[in-house]
Motif scaffolding. Structure first.
Motif, mmCIF file in Angstrom:
data_model
loop_
_atom_site.group_PDB
_atom_site.id
_atom_site.type_symbol
_atom_site.label_atom_id
_atom_site.label_comp_id
_atom_site.label_asym_id
_atom_site.label_seq_id
_atom_site.Cartn_x
_atom_site.Cartn_y
_atom_site.Cartn_z
ATOM 1 N N THR A 170 19.937 74.520 -11.079
ATOM 2 C CA THR A 170 18.949 75.591 -10.997
ATOM 3 C C THR A 170 17.793 75.343 -11.960
ATOM 4 O O THR A 170 16.629 75.498 -11.597
ATOM 5 N N GLN A 171 18.109 74.920 -13.174
ATOM 6 C CA GLN A 171 17.065 74.632 -14.159
ATOM 7 C C GLN A 171 16.181 73.481 -13.697
ATOM 8 O O GLN A 171 14.953 73.515 -13.860
ATOM 9 N N LYS A 172 16.799 72.451 -13.127
ATOM 10 C CA LYS A 172 16.036 71.293 -12.642
ATOM 11 C C LYS A 172 15.108 71.680 -11.501
ATOM 12 O O LYS A 172 13.969 71.238 -11.435
ATOM 13 N N VAL A 173 15.595 72.523 -10.594
ATOM 14 C CA VAL A 173 14.781 72.960 -9.465
ATOM 15 C C VAL A 173 13.614 73.814 -9.965
ATOM 16 O O VAL A 173 12.477 73.655 -9.505
ATOM 17 N N GLN A 174 13.862 74.701 -10.918
ATOM 18 C CA GLN A 174 12.797 75.524 -11.475
ATOM 19 C C GLN A 174 11.753 74.660 -12.187
ATOM 20 O O GLN A 174 10.546 74.866 -12.033
ATOM 21 N N ARG A 175 12.212 73.694 -12.967
ATOM 22 C CA ARG A 175 11.290 72.795 -13.670
ATOM 23 C C ARG A 175 10.474 71.989 -12.656
ATOM 24 O O ARG A 175 9.267 71.797 -12.831
ATOM 25 N N SER A 176 11.111 71.535 -11.587
ATOM 26 C CA SER A 176 10.404 70.786 -10.545
ATOM 27 C C SER A 176 9.301 71.636 -9.932
ATOM 28 O O SER A 176 8.191 71.150 -9.700
ATOM 29 N N ASP A 227 23.755 62.439 -8.197
ATOM 30 C CA ASP A 227 24.786 63.446 -8.485
ATOM 31 C C ASP A 227 25.115 63.536 -9.970
ATOM 32 O O ASP A 227 26.231 63.874 -10.345
ATOM 33 N N SER A 228 24.144 63.230 -10.837
ATOM 34 C CA SER A 228 24.392 63.323 -12.271
ATOM 35 C C SER A 228 23.981 64.683 -12.831
ATOM 36 O O SER A 228 23.977 64.892 -14.035
ATOM 37 N N VAL A 229 23.647 65.615 -11.941
ATOM 38 C CA VAL A 229 23.292 66.971 -12.348
ATOM 39 C C VAL A 229 24.398 67.899 -11.879
ATOM 40 O O VAL A 229 24.712 67.954 -10.692
ATOM 41 N N ASP A 230 24.988 68.633 -12.824
ATOM 42 C CA ASP A 230 26.026 69.568 -12.408
ATOM 43 C C ASP A 230 25.380 70.839 -11.865
ATOM 44 O O ASP A 230 24.184 71.061 -11.992
ATOM 45 N N VAL A 231 26.172 71.656 -11.238
ATOM 46 C CA VAL A 231 25.675 72.841 -10.553
ATOM 47 C C VAL A 231 24.960 73.781 -11.524
ATOM 48 O O VAL A 231 23.935 74.367 -11.181
#
Length: 85
Positions: free
Chosen positions: A36-42, A28-32
């Protein structure tokens, strides 16, 4: 790990970055806003990994399909005859 250009990433670097993203999301160290950026990068990293795996598979298949070379499962039968290939 920094967001390196995808073209310059190795398979290992891409999987390590995916693991870092996963850990950040799990902790939970990623804010909302960042999620979205993390999911796109993944998604980009997963595509890259799949492409690298497909390329490696093609290269390996090509080695086995070259002249005088058979698939690995056929070589075991050939070795009983004293032949390597």
């Amino acid at each position: 790990m920094t967001n390196k250009d995808l073209k310059s990433l190795t398979y290992r670097e891409a999987t390590q970055e995916l693991e870092e993203i996963l850990r950040a999301i799990e902790n939970d160290s990623v804010d909302v806003d960042e999620l979205t950026q993390k999911v796109q990068r993944s998604s980009q990293l997963i595509k890259l990994c799949k492409e690298k795996l497909r390329n490696a598979e093609k290269a390996i298949d090509q080695v086995f399909n070259e002249e005088n070379c058979e698939a690995p499962e056929n070589r075991a039968a050939g070795s009983a005859n004293g032949s390597l290939f």
